[in-house]
Design an enzyme around this catalytic site. Structure first.
Site, mmCIF file in Angstrom:
data_model
loop_
_atom_site.group_PDB
_atom_site.id
_atom_site.type_symbol
_atom_site.label_atom_id
_atom_site.label_comp_id
_atom_site.label_asym_id
_atom_site.label_seq_id
_atom_site.Cartn_x
_atom_site.Cartn_y
_atom_site.Cartn_z
ATOM 1 N N LYS A 14 0.884 -1.155 -0.025
ATOM 2 C CA LYS A 14 0.400 0.024 0.042
ATOM 3 C C LYS A 14 1.222 1.948 0.014
ATOM 4 C CE LYS A 14 -2.413 -1.437 3.920
ATOM 5 N NZ LYS A 14 -1.430 -2.584 4.200
ATOM 6 N N ARG A 89 -9.619 0.800 7.858
ATOM 7 C CA ARG A 89 -8.941 -0.742 9.046
ATOM 8 C C ARG A 89 -10.099 -1.502 9.384
ATOM 9 N NH1 ARG A 89 -3.018 0.326 8.170
ATOM 10 N NH2 ARG A 89 -1.602 -1.837 8.361
ATOM 11 N N ARG A 128 11.983 -6.518 5.425
ATOM 12 C CA ARG A 128 11.459 -5.511 5.495
ATOM 13 C C ARG A 128 12.087 -5.273 6.939
ATOM 14 N NH1 ARG A 128 6.215 -1.892 5.371
ATOM 15 N NH2 ARG A 128 5.515 -2.526 7.305
ATOM 16 N N ARG A 134 11.644 -1.350 12.115
ATOM 17 C CA ARG A 134 10.401 -1.444 13.269
ATOM 18 C C ARG A 134 10.063 -2.867 14.443
ATOM 19 N NH1 ARG A 134 5.342 0.077 8.584
ATOM 20 N NH2 ARG A 134 4.064 -1.523 9.649
ATOM 21 N N ARG A 145 0.010 -9.823 12.784
ATOM 22 C CA ARG A 145 -0.570 -9.246 12.095
ATOM 23 C C ARG A 145 -1.695 -9.231 10.745
ATOM 24 N NH1 ARG A 145 4.309 -5.593 10.618
ATOM 25 N NH2 ARG A 145 3.555 -4.211 9.220
HETATM 26 P P1 B4P Z 1 4.792 -1.904 2.226
HETATM 27 O O1 B4P Z 1 4.200 -0.801 1.123
HETATM 28 O O2 B4P Z 1 5.259 -1.001 3.192
HETATM 29 O O3 B4P Z 1 3.432 -2.061 2.906
HETATM 30 P P2 B4P Z 1 2.312 -1.732 3.379
HETATM 31 O O4 B4P Z 1 1.162 -3.586 2.810
HETATM 32 O O5 B4P Z 1 1.679 0.474 3.066
HETATM 33 O O6 B4P Z 1 2.257 -1.833 5.321
HETATM 34 P P3 B4P Z 1 1.555 -1.655 6.335
HETATM 35 O O7 B4P Z 1 0.403 -2.553 6.917
HETATM 36 O O8 B4P Z 1 2.443 -2.888 7.195
HETATM 37 O O9 B4P Z 1 1.892 -0.830 7.304
HETATM 38 P P4 B4P Z 1 1.396 0.602 7.960
HETATM 39 O O10 B4P Z 1 1.781 1.476 7.710
HETATM 40 O O11 B4P Z 1 -0.360 0.864 7.313
HETATM 41 O O12 B4P Z 1 5.433 -2.936 1.438
HETATM 42 C C1 B4P Z 1 5.676 -3.856 2.085
HETATM 43 C C2 B4P Z 1 7.725 -4.003 2.028
HETATM 44 O O13 B4P Z 1 7.457 -5.122 0.807
HETATM 45 C C3 B4P Z 1 8.434 -2.801 1.478
HETATM 46 O O14 B4P Z 1 9.358 -3.807 1.760
HETATM 47 C C4 B4P Z 1 8.425 -3.132 -0.075
HETATM 48 O O15 B4P Z 1 9.484 -3.303 -0.270
HETATM 49 C C5 B4P Z 1 7.895 -4.377 -0.219
HETATM 50 N N1 B4P Z 1 7.458 -4.592 -1.942
HETATM 51 C C6 B4P Z 1 6.055 -3.260 -1.995
HETATM 52 N N2 B4P Z 1 5.797 -4.069 -3.531
HETATM 53 C C7 B4P Z 1 6.835 -4.885 -3.845
HETATM 54 C C8 B4P Z 1 6.703 -5.632 -5.095
HETATM 55 N N3 B4P Z 1 5.125 -5.644 -5.647
HETATM 56 N N4 B4P Z 1 7.089 -6.880 -4.530
HETATM 57 C C9 B4P Z 1 7.907 -7.282 -3.730
HETATM 58 N N5 B4P Z 1 8.135 -6.648 -2.577
HETATM 59 C C10 B4P Z 1 7.383 -5.793 -2.441
HETATM 60 O O16 B4P Z 1 0.741 -0.209 9.736
HETATM 61 C C11 B4P Z 1 1.330 -0.320 10.607
HETATM 62 C C12 B4P Z 1 0.427 -0.545 12.046
HETATM 63 O O17 B4P Z 1 0.094 0.426 12.789
HETATM 64 C C13 B4P Z 1 -0.734 -1.764 11.686
HETATM 65 O O18 B4P Z 1 -0.104 -2.761 12.204
HETATM 66 C C14 B4P Z 1 -1.688 -1.026 12.705
HETATM 67 O O19 B4P Z 1 -1.128 -1.602 14.184
HETATM 68 C C15 B4P Z 1 -1.245 0.709 13.524
HETATM 69 N N6 B4P Z 1 -2.068 1.221 12.092
HETATM 70 C C16 B4P Z 1 -2.320 1.722 10.657
HETATM 71 N N7 B4P Z 1 -3.232 2.115 10.381
HETATM 72 C C17 B4P Z 1 -4.553 2.145 11.604
HETATM 73 C C18 B4P Z 1 -6.055 2.134 11.502
HETATM 74 N N8 B4P Z 1 -6.718 2.358 10.936
HETATM 75 N N9 B4P Z 1 -5.954 1.832 12.511
HETATM 76 C C19 B4P Z 1 -5.979 0.967 13.853
HETATM 77 N N10 B4P Z 1 -4.774 0.528 13.422
HETATM 78 C C20 B4P Z 1 -3.842 1.061 12.711
#
Ligand code: B4P
Length: 189
Positions: A14, A89, A128, A134, A145
């Site tokens: 995302k 979420r 990551r 993190r 998660r």
């Molecule tokens: P990212 O792009 O970093 O993944 P994400 O989906 O944004 O991550 P996440 O859900 O963990 O984070 P968030 O901060 O929202 O990609 C992950 C990895 O994959 C990276 O290393 C990237 O390089 C790699 N990658 C991406 N695309 C690729 C591809 N095509 N091929 C290969 N590799 C690839 O959430 C963190 C925490 O915050 C949650 O667990 C929760 O506790 C809290 N939180 C956030 N929002 C919340 C909400 N609305 N309500 C309640 N809690 C919340």
């Protein structure tokens, strides 16, 4: 103005795809994960509370995140569009987003769902974790998660389907392939 929800499991890309969409369309980007991590870094009261949930692989309570979201949205000012990354979420968060946008005379334009197999998610997040620093990017917390995603977040797939807003995209392959698929949907909005 477009309001786009980018949706998927932890590690689905995302944040990665949001950055590419911001670059291409000039949209503004709200990542609730980034907002919470900034609060933790600044050691605010909210950050201290959020840290206990995040480090444990759990979601921060809806009441905390919903207020922050509205304040963050209002601070953006006029723009072409906004990407909501990591929000909503839970179903109460989706309902709150709908109500908040309606109060401002607008609505969600599309939900873009990144679909990635579970073992690929674990692998990405473990990788990551080697550089992100993190506390939630270790295998045990990652699996928690993913369970939280299944139980609390994945019901939003059918919620957005019912709203007629869901668009699913294959979330693996090259970043460019995934980005092209997302842009094809956005260009039709
Ligand atoms: P990212 O792009 O970093 O993944 P994400 O989906 O944004 O991550 P996440 O859900 O963990 O984070 P968030 O901060 O929202 O990609 C992950 C990895 O994959 C990276 O290393 C990237 O390089 C790699 N990658 C991406 N695309 C690729 C591809 N095509 N091929 C290969 N590799 C690839 O959430 C963190 C925490 O915050 C949650 O667990 C929760 O506790 C809290 N939180 C956030 N929002 C919340 C909400 N609305 N309500 C309640 N809690 C919340």
């Amino acid at each position: 103005m477009k309001n786009i929800v980018i949706f998927g499991a932890p590690g689905s890309g995302k944040g990665t795809q949001s950055d590419l969409l911001v670059e291409k369309y000039g949209f503004k980007h709200i990542s609730t994960g980034d907002v919470l991590r900034a609060e933790i870094k600044n050691e605010t009261e909210l950050g201290k509370t959020a840290k206990q949930f995040i480090d444990n692989g759990q979601l921060v309570p809806d009441s905390l995140i919903i207020d922050i979201l509205a304040a963050t949205y209002d601070a953006l000012g006029q723009c072409e569009g906004v990407i909501f990354d990591g929000f909503p979420r839970t179903i109460p968060q989706a309902e709150a987003l709908k109500a908040m946008l309606a109060e401002r005379g607008t609505a969600v334009s599309a939900m873009l769902e990144l679909q990635v197999p579970t073992e690929m998610l674990v692998e990405r997040l473990v990788n990551r974790g080697k550089t992100s620093g993190r506390a939630d990017d270790n295998e045990e917390t990652i699996r928690k998660r993913l369970d939280v995603y299944e139980s609390q977040t994945s019901p939003l797939i059918s919620w957005y389907e019912t709203e007629g807003l869901r668009n699913a995209v294959k979330g693996y392959g090259t970043l460019q392939e995934i980005n092209d698929a997302l842009c094809a949907i956005i260009d039709k909005l």
